[in-house]
Design an enzyme around this catalytic site. Structure first.
Site, mmCIF file in Angstrom:
data_model
loop_
_atom_site.group_PDB
_atom_site.id
_atom_site.type_symbol
_atom_site.label_atom_id
_atom_site.label_comp_id
_atom_site.label_asym_id
_atom_site.label_seq_id
_atom_site.Cartn_x
_atom_site.Cartn_y
_atom_site.Cartn_z
ATOM 1 C CG ASP A 101 -2.144 0.808 1.107
ATOM 2 O OD1 ASP A 101 -2.279 1.512 0.095
ATOM 3 O OD2 ASP A 101 -2.990 0.751 2.014
ATOM 4 C CG ASP A 111 -9.347 3.225 1.378
ATOM 5 O OD1 ASP A 111 -8.645 3.094 0.358
ATOM 6 O OD2 ASP A 111 -8.901 3.184 2.537
HETATM 7 C C1 9PG Z 1 -4.711 1.064 5.915
HETATM 8 C C2 9PG Z 1 -5.564 1.444 4.741
HETATM 9 C C3 9PG Z 1 -6.237 0.239 4.061
HETATM 10 C C4 9PG Z 1 -6.923 0.693 2.793
HETATM 11 C C5 9PG Z 1 -5.933 1.387 1.898
HETATM 12 C C6 9PG Z 1 -5.322 2.572 2.615
HETATM 13 O O1 9PG Z 1 -5.481 9.185 5.343
HETATM 14 N N1 9PG Z 1 -5.645 8.843 4.145
HETATM 15 O O2 9PG Z 1 -5.726 9.687 3.280
HETATM 16 C C7 9PG Z 1 -5.792 7.468 3.832
HETATM 17 C C8 9PG Z 1 -6.025 7.091 2.526
HETATM 18 C C9 9PG Z 1 -6.188 5.753 2.218
HETATM 19 C C10 9PG Z 1 -6.104 4.800 3.206
HETATM 20 C C11 9PG Z 1 -5.854 5.177 4.514
HETATM 21 C C12 9PG Z 1 -5.692 6.506 4.814
HETATM 22 O O3 9PG Z 1 -6.333 3.500 2.883
HETATM 23 O O4 9PG Z 1 -6.500 1.800 0.710
HETATM 24 O O5 9PG Z 1 -7.508 -0.405 2.125
HETATM 25 O O6 9PG Z 1 -5.289 -0.753 3.763
HETATM 26 O O7 9PG Z 1 -4.710 2.127 3.823
HETATM 27 O O8 9PG Z 1 -4.166 2.185 6.518
#
Ligand code: 9PG
Length: 696
Positions: A438, A499
């Site tokens: 990720d 997501d």
């Molecule tokens: C784990 C997650 C999950 C998820 C991924 C990813 O803060 N943000 O902008 C943010 C964006 C995406 C995100 C998390 C935080 O999701 O897509 O399936 O694995 O990380 O942290």
């Protein structure tokens, strides 16, 4: 077959049965003319190179290509035999010389071209942009309904087709958001930037053209469209101001032009297949079906939660056969400190993998090898591993997990070696043959790197190649938060959208209003947007992951919204991952989960992909012993219920009478051209129809 190669007094021309390419080196332009008269062509397109510190100078190769020579070449390629024209220019005053290669494949309806720059001067030059198509006149695109299909840079970037008057959906959160676009970010109506590829077309005339790149190994590619007046396009490779030293060379990835009919079943197919060949796409035979911890437990997950759900998976295996049990974010102390476990996993995670394996299931693990939490030990212990800006300050990879995250400088050999060691340990020592990798965009952010001669795209691609090697050929890698072109051929599956969450629209700190139009924030609406607009990538570049299905009643999703989520995930043909506490699911919700298997696998058609910002119609054709069947979905994106009339031709179905079953209500009826189907559809709800032609 090729037509004869011709050179007039000043022109070079080659053609195949689809296209004619004309090059005019003295005046410094090229033209692309489809053989089929009605399809859009390009006239008098120019190339250009922008050097940092030289203003917007684009003299090289400029108005005249100062030709030192040209030749014809035939070459075997993954796309068949290529007929190439190679032109060499003389050195410019900066000491740069160009090699321009144009190519037509015998059996392909597109044209390829690329630019190689070599520094034959005394001084290093920093390359800002290499324009592959500029100032062109578009021909046969004179309709009244121009629209542009935008592809976002990475998994979570909103991808959509916009009409000329529409405003691109961009974030208002600035550097708080993970980076979603490479550049540029237009905000006004009618101007759009697209990453890797894009499609300009006309919704009335029903034809268009794709411009983009076949790979992203050398540069992040951008296509900019301006629809405010006569539509125009510019295509360029981002040089990132990487230094080109005396004696060094850099060559762009292949640029591609494909004219197309919008109403063909699969109009981008020749391009998508070419990208798959160019990058050696990995397409596993079985599609993962499983369970993921994230959207139930988030970072509070513990080993006990995994264990409990593993037991539930085993108990339900006959009615709901899940294969993968994937532990997501939360097992580690901090992103970056991958060898320190959080209190919920005090024994580490190797034992869990063994337990999952013993039950005949596949252990899956989430890792984010290129991003670092600001509070991680790594930040203090290896400050030199962090990507920095010109001022020497760490670059932010977005405000995530309550902190401004950092990115690794993957040109630092120790930083890359560390990321690889994490991945290798997860596979070989902890026992996880399935990895969700990720926040991969963090490896390709702009910044000042230890090795200043590489572009961000080169750094990311090379790092991903190293990661692939560290993981081994057998490991299943699901890319996430990843620039699309950078991982084709290196991952088995790819998250293609934002997501999901327990909300239809984005919501943060209990507030919806300030966030509802955010295109990249977690929300079912955002996830489904790309599941539709990127449906055509599935089974070509990788297996699509439309993100998890949540069916539990404890979210803020209505039953209609849960059904829409289930419908689009199922019809997308990609991965099916549940993310609820399986022990606590009531029967009526479990029933929805059970309807997801066996997975369909096939790539769906999205019939109106070019006709509105959010497409509404999906179709999957099935054939088995009982004959032909179709699955059709119609989605209501509106915040109110609506009355919908649908006709066979909306789904391009052959005339006839069909037996019809509404999957969500079980109601059965008949449908034909004379008896249009009409129903009330709940806000954010959908119709899912299974239809079968009636014999006789
Ligand atoms: C784990 C997650 C999950 C998820 C991924 C990813 O803060 N943000 O902008 C943010 C964006 C995406 C995100 C998390 C935080 O999701 O897509 O399936 O694995 O990380 O942290």
């Amino acid at each position: 077959m090729y037509n004869n190669f011709r050179i007039g007094r000043k022109m070079i021309q080659i053609s195949n049965c689809f296209l004619a390419l004309t090059i005019q080196p003295e005046e410094g332009w090229f033209s692309l003319q489809p053989v089929e008269q009605k399809l859009p062509g390009v006239e008098h397109a120019r190339l250009g190179i922008e050097i940092a510190g030289e203003g917007r100078q684009r003299q090289i190769p400029g108005k005249s290509w100062n030709l030192a020579g040209w030749r014809e070449e035939e070459l075997a390629s993954p796309h068949g035999r290529l007929q190439q024209v190679v032109l060499e220019t003389g050195r410019s005053h900066l000491g740069l010389a160009c090699r321009l290669t144009f190519a037509l494949a015998e059996e392909q309806p597109f044209c390829l071209w690329k630019v190689r720059l070599s520094n034959q001067g005394q001084h290093p030059q920093r390359i800002r942009r290499i324009a592959l198509l500029d100032a062109a006149r578009l021909v046969n695109l004179a309709g009244n309904a121009p629209a542009f299909h935008v592809n976002g840079w990475q998994s979570w970037s909103f991808s959509a087709t916009y009409a000329a008057h529409e405003r691109p959906r961009v974030t208002r959160l600035g550097a708080l958001q993970p980076r979603l676009h490479y550049e540029p970010q237009y905000r006004s109506p009618g101007r759009f930037g697209s990453d890797f590829y894009g499609v300009l077309g006309d919704r009335q005339q029903r034809c268009g053209l794709l411009l983009g790149f076949l790979s992203q190994k050398q540069h992040f590619g951008t296509l900019a469209a301006d629809l405010r007046r006569t539509p125009s396009l510019r295509l360029w490779a981002n040089g990132d101001d990487a230094r080109l030293d005396p004696g060094a060379e850099i060559e762009t990835d292949w640029a591609v032009y494909l004219p197309l009919h919008l109403d063909e079943d699969d109009p981008l197919a020749p391009y998508l297949a070419a990208v798959a060949r160019e990058n050696g796409a990995r397409l596993p035979e079985t599609i993962p079906v499983g369970w993921c911890s994230w959207y139930q437990y988030y970072q509070n997950v513990t080993a006990t939660d995994i264990h409990k759900n593993l037991m539930a998976v085993e108990r339900m295996k006959d009615e709901l056969p899940l294969q993968v049990v994937q532990l997501d974010d939360g097992f580690q102390r901090q992103a970056g400190d991958w060898f320190d476990f959080s209190p919920g996993f005090s024994e580490g995670i190797a034992g869990l993998a063994a337990e999952i394996r013993q039950r005949g299931l596949t252990p899956g693990l989430w890792l984010a090898p290129f991003i670092v939490h600001p509070k991680a030990r790594l930040v203090r212990e290896h400050p030199d591993w962090l990507l920095r800006n010109r001022l020497g300050l760490p670059v932010t990879a977005g405000y995530i997990w309550d902190g401004f995250t950092r990115a690794l400088d993957l040109t630092h050999p120790d930083a890359l070696a560390y990321a690889c060691r994490v991945v290798k340990t997860a596979v070989k020592e902890w026992g996880y043959p399935y990895l969700k990798l990720d926040f991969l965009y963090a490896g390709g952010l702009p910044g000042k790197r230890r090795d200043p001669t590489l572009t961000s795209a080169q750094v990311l691609r090379r790092a991903m190649e190293a990661i692939r090697q560290a993981a081994g050929e057998e490991t299943f890698i699901l890319g996430c938060g990843a620039p699309l072109g950078s991982v084709v051929g290196l991952v088995e599956a790819m998250r293609i959208g934002a997501d999901v969450s327990g909300n239809w629209k984005p919501r943060q700190y209990g507030l919806e209003r300030p966030f509802e139009n955010e295109p990249g924030m977690p929300a079912v609406r955002n996830a489904l947007q790309n599941a539709l607009t990127r449906a055509n990538l599935h089974g070509r570049w990788w297996l699509n992951d439309p993100d998890c299905l949540l069916v539990r009643p404890e979210t803020r999703l209505t039953l209609a919204e849960v059904q829409t989520l289930a419908t689009v995930i199922r019809l997308s043909g990609g991965l099916v991952m549940l993310s609820d506490d399986l022990e606590r699911l009531p029967d009526d919700r479990l029933r929805i989960a059970k309807m997801m298997v066996p997975v369909i696998g096939q790539r769906p058609r999205v019939l109106d992909w070019f006709d509105s910002r959010s497409p509404q119609r999906m179709r999957v054709d099935l054939e088995d012993n009982h004959g032909k069947r179709y699955l059709l979905a119609w989605i209501n994106w509106e915040d109110q219920p609506c009355q919908v009339f649908i006709q066979l031709r909306d789904f391009r179905l052959p005339d006839g009478t069909y037996r019809l079953r509404e999957v969500w209500s079980g109601v059965e009826s008949e449908w034909s051209a004379d008896a249009p189907f009409n129903r009330r559809v709940a806000a954010h709800g959908c119709l899912l129809l299974e239809i079968q032609p009636r014999e006789g």
